[in-house]
Design a protein around this motif. Structure first.
Motif, PDB file in Angstrom:
ATOM      1  N   THR A 203      38.034 -23.325 -18.313  1.00  0.00           N
ATOM      2  CA  THR A 203      39.149 -23.959 -17.630  1.00  0.00           C
ATOM      3  C   THR A 203      40.358 -23.975 -18.555  1.00  0.00           C
ATOM      4  OG1 THR A 203      38.826 -26.224 -18.398  1.00  0.00           O
ATOM      5  CG2 THR A 203      37.464 -25.500 -16.555  1.00  0.00           C
ATOM      6  N   VAL A 204      41.539 -23.973 -17.965  1.00  0.00           N
ATOM      7  CA  VAL A 204      42.748 -24.095 -18.774  1.00  0.00           C
ATOM      8  C   VAL A 204      42.781 -25.454 -19.463  1.00  0.00           C
ATOM      9  CG1 VAL A 204      44.114 -22.492 -17.385  1.00  0.00           C
ATOM     10  CG2 VAL A 204      44.071 -24.917 -16.777  1.00  0.00           C
ATOM     11  N   CYS A 253      40.523 -17.848 -17.913  1.00  0.00           N
ATOM     12  CA  CYS A 253      40.629 -19.275 -17.597  1.00  0.00           C
ATOM     13  C   CYS A 253      41.096 -19.486 -16.159  1.00  0.00           C
ATOM     14  CB  CYS A 253      41.611 -19.970 -18.541  1.00  0.00           C
ATOM     15  SG  CYS A 253      41.045 -20.042 -20.254  1.00  0.00           S
ATOM     16  N   VAL A 254      40.541 -20.513 -15.520  1.00  0.00           N
ATOM     17  CA  VAL A 254      40.967 -20.917 -14.174  1.00  0.00           C
ATOM     18  C   VAL A 254      41.464 -22.353 -14.233  1.00  0.00           C
ATOM     19  CG1 VAL A 254      39.460 -19.328 -12.929  1.00  0.00           C
ATOM     20  CG2 VAL A 254      38.574 -21.559 -13.622  1.00  0.00           C
ATOM     21  N   ASP A 255      42.284 -22.731 -13.241  1.00  0.00           N
ATOM     22  CA  ASP A 255      42.839 -24.083 -13.251  1.00  0.00           C
ATOM     23  C   ASP A 255      42.147 -24.976 -12.224  1.00  0.00           C
ATOM     24  OD1 ASP A 255      44.016 -23.654 -10.699  1.00  0.00           O
ATOM     25  OD2 ASP A 255      45.850 -22.879 -11.592  1.00  0.00           O
ATOM     26  N   GLU A 256      42.553 -26.233 -12.192  1.00  0.00           N
ATOM     27  CA  GLU A 256      41.901 -27.229 -11.340  1.00  0.00           C
ATOM     28  C   GLU A 256      42.027 -26.896  -9.856  1.00  0.00           C
ATOM     29  OE1 GLU A 256      40.110 -30.036 -12.870  1.00  0.00           O
ATOM     30  OE2 GLU A 256      40.406 -28.414 -14.311  1.00  0.00           O
ATOM     31  N   MET A 257      43.192 -26.409  -9.442  1.00  0.00           N
ATOM     32  CA  MET A 257      43.399 -26.040  -8.051  1.00  0.00           C
ATOM     33  C   MET A 257      42.413 -24.945  -7.641  1.00  0.00           C
ATOM     34  SD  MET A 257      46.625 -24.079  -6.294  1.00  0.00           S
ATOM     35  CE  MET A 257      46.148 -22.550  -7.122  1.00  0.00           C
ATOM     36  N   TYR A 287      40.546 -15.518  -7.505  1.00  0.00           N
ATOM     37  CA  TYR A 287      41.941 -15.620  -7.909  1.00  0.00           C
ATOM     38  C   TYR A 287      42.352 -14.522  -8.886  1.00  0.00           C
ATOM     39  CZ  TYR A 287      41.901 -19.849  -5.248  1.00  0.00           C
ATOM     40  OH  TYR A 287      41.796 -20.742  -4.203  1.00  0.00           O
ATOM     41  N   GLU A 288      41.530 -13.479  -8.921  1.00  0.00           N
ATOM     42  CA  GLU A 288      41.859 -12.222  -9.608  1.00  0.00           C
ATOM     43  C   GLU A 288      42.213 -12.414 -11.082  1.00  0.00           C
ATOM     44  OE1 GLU A 288      44.804 -10.241  -7.233  1.00  0.00           O
ATOM     45  OE2 GLU A 288      43.389  -9.851  -5.605  1.00  0.00           O
ATOM     46  N   LYS A 289      41.547 -13.358 -11.734  1.00  0.00           N
ATOM     47  CA  LYS A 289      41.693 -13.476 -13.187  1.00  0.00           C
ATOM     48  C   LYS A 289      40.938 -12.331 -13.861  1.00  0.00           C
ATOM     49  CE  LYS A 289      44.011 -17.107 -12.384  1.00  0.00           C
ATOM     50  NZ  LYS A 289      43.821 -18.439 -12.937  1.00  0.00           N
ATOM     51  N   VAL A 290      39.748 -12.061 -13.328  1.00  0.00           N
ATOM     52  CA  VAL A 290      38.976 -10.892 -13.763  1.00  0.00           C
ATOM     53  C   VAL A 290      39.414  -9.723 -12.883  1.00  0.00           C
ATOM     54  CG1 VAL A 290      36.675  -9.921 -14.081  1.00  0.00           C
ATOM     55  CG2 VAL A 290      37.041 -12.369 -14.410  1.00  0.00           C
ATOM     56  N   LYS A 291      39.953  -8.691 -13.499  1.00  0.00           N
ATOM     57  CA  LYS A 291      40.546  -7.581 -12.748  1.00  0.00           C
ATOM     58  C   LYS A 291      39.485  -6.550 -12.384  1.00  0.00           C
ATOM     59  CE  LYS A 291      44.654  -9.378 -13.304  1.00  0.00           C
ATOM     60  NZ  LYS A 291      45.385  -9.999 -12.184  1.00  0.00           N
TER      61      LYS A 291
END
Length: 405
Positions: A203-204, A253-257, A287-291
């Motif tokens: 997480t961020v 990293c992903v955020d809370e939303m 959310y396409e953090k991993v491409k």
């Protein structure tokens, strides 16, 4: 140093005690993520998380003398239940030190596995300090949550299962806290097939492994509150860092939303209750953090132990983030029929009224007017925009209000 043979041996010893968890293909998430998405359901593991793998493997690695003296661990979550369950299976005395603010549901679950639970201190660090003192007093064995070779080997058995269940997998994504899961899984997979990509997700709010990889050494990071509390580890282990550095392709990293929306989608679309930590891996895909595109991808859902009092708040947060809930403050004339006009305007646009509060007096309410607080169930963010626009066109003074779960 732990190696893949240790993981293979651990798997054989665990048979009949630890579940081989399902690998579930999800058409819904495959379409949304533009990949073939498979979910490794560690939320269905014994004790509700992958932690049972490592703790059981650690305990069976102890000598008979060590087992007789008992074990001690510090945890406010999944590690506590994993150690307690494993101790119960082996008939070992087990003491878990938890901070005084630990959720009651987790305290009770740990006790139900036969552990002695001691509440000590206001924070995890307080509980950990006391656990280490207790370990010395009792000459017991301390069971580390992640930075232990037997723990890492135990967690790695999930990686071997993935290879058996989907031999042509192209990428595996794991949540990362202290690093025990990603280290074990990455070693198991890369030693068998180095062409398979392995990614970690944090997480961020607490990107400790990500920052440690950047600085090429385990570092402590500042942490902010997160619903993914199971991976909110401020500093990764030395052993887990070294393995991650060697085998893992990258950490995102992903955020809370993003976590909240993913938890809600898993519950709504796949009927899976997954904790914030466990949802991070899938969230990174959605959310396409991993491409990745058009690949066979496994997202490890590491656990499903959500406190019952927190579930409704997670759902509410997810509804807000996905545009499924909105709240307005509306100023209207204080005379008969005005409230009905507002309600009709909203229901005509297919908004489902959830709550209504009408105030006739207040600091910012002028004579002849009233303040309406109203919450509605909506379809999406576009639907909310339409509601707001229509109310403004009808000359109402309208403010969107923030929702705090």
């Amino acid at each position: 140093m732990v190696n893949v043979d240790d993981i293979i041996i651990a798997r054989e010893k665990m048979k009949g005690v630890i579940h081989t968890t399902p690998l579930d293909y999800s058409k819904t998430f495959s379409l949304l993520a533009h990949n073939e998405v498979y979910l490794k359901l560690e939320n269905l593991q014994k004790t509700g998380s992958f932690k049972a793998r490592g703790s059981y493997n650690k305990l069976i690695s102890l000598t008979e003398e060590e087992l007789q003296k008992g074990v001690v661990a510090a945890s406010a979550g999944n590690h506590a239940q994993g150690v307690a369950y494993s101790s119960q299976m082996l008939g070992v005395n087990c003491t878990i030190v938890m901070p005084k603010g630990a959720p009651l549901s987790k305290i009770l679950a740990t006790k139900q596995y036969g552990a002695e639970v001691i509440l000590e201190g206001a924070t995890f660090d307080d509980a950990l300090s006391f656990a280490l003192e207790l370990k010395e007093q009792r000459a017991a064995t301390f069971i580390h949550a992640f930075d232990d070779e037997a723990i890492i080997a135990g967690q790695g058995t999930a990686g071997l299962e993935i290879l058996d269940q989907l031999p042509d997998v192209e990428a595996v994504i794991c949540p990362v806290g202290g690093g025990g899961l990603i280290a074990g899984v990455a070693m198991a997979i890369k030693e068998k097939n180095p062409h398979i990509a392995v990614y970690g997700v944090q997480t961020v709010a607490c990107p400790s492994m990500k920052q440690s990889l950047i600085e090429k050494s385990p570092v402590i990071v500042d942490s902010t509150p997160t619903m993914a509390d199971g991976i909110a580890v401020k500093k990764p282990g030395q052993k887990t860092f070294e393995i991650t550095q060697k085998y893992v392709d990258d950490v995102y990293c992903v955020d809370e939303m993003e976590i909240a929306r993913t938890m809600l989608m898993l519950l709504e679309r796949n009927k899976l209750l997954v904790e914030g930590s466990g949802a991070c891996s899938l969230s990174s895909l959605l959310y396409e953090k991993v491409k990745l595109k058009e690949k066979k991808v496994v997202a490890v859902l590491s656990g499903g132990n959500v406190d019952m009092n927190f579930i409704s708040r997670i759902i509410e947060r997810g509804l807000v983030e996905s545009g499924r809930f909105a709240a307005f403050n509306i100023t209207l004339k204080d005379k008969p029929g005005e409230l009905q006009k507002v309600l009709s305007s909203l229901t005509d646009l297919e908004a489902n009224i959830q709550s209504v509060n009408l105030h006739h007096m207040g600091k910012n309410i002028y004579p002849g007017y009233a303040q309406l607080e109203i919450s509605v169930e909506t379809k999406n963010n576009e639907h909310i925009d339409i509601l707001y626009k229509v109310l403004k066109e009808k000359n109402y003074s309208v403010e969107m209000t923030d929702f705090q779960p």
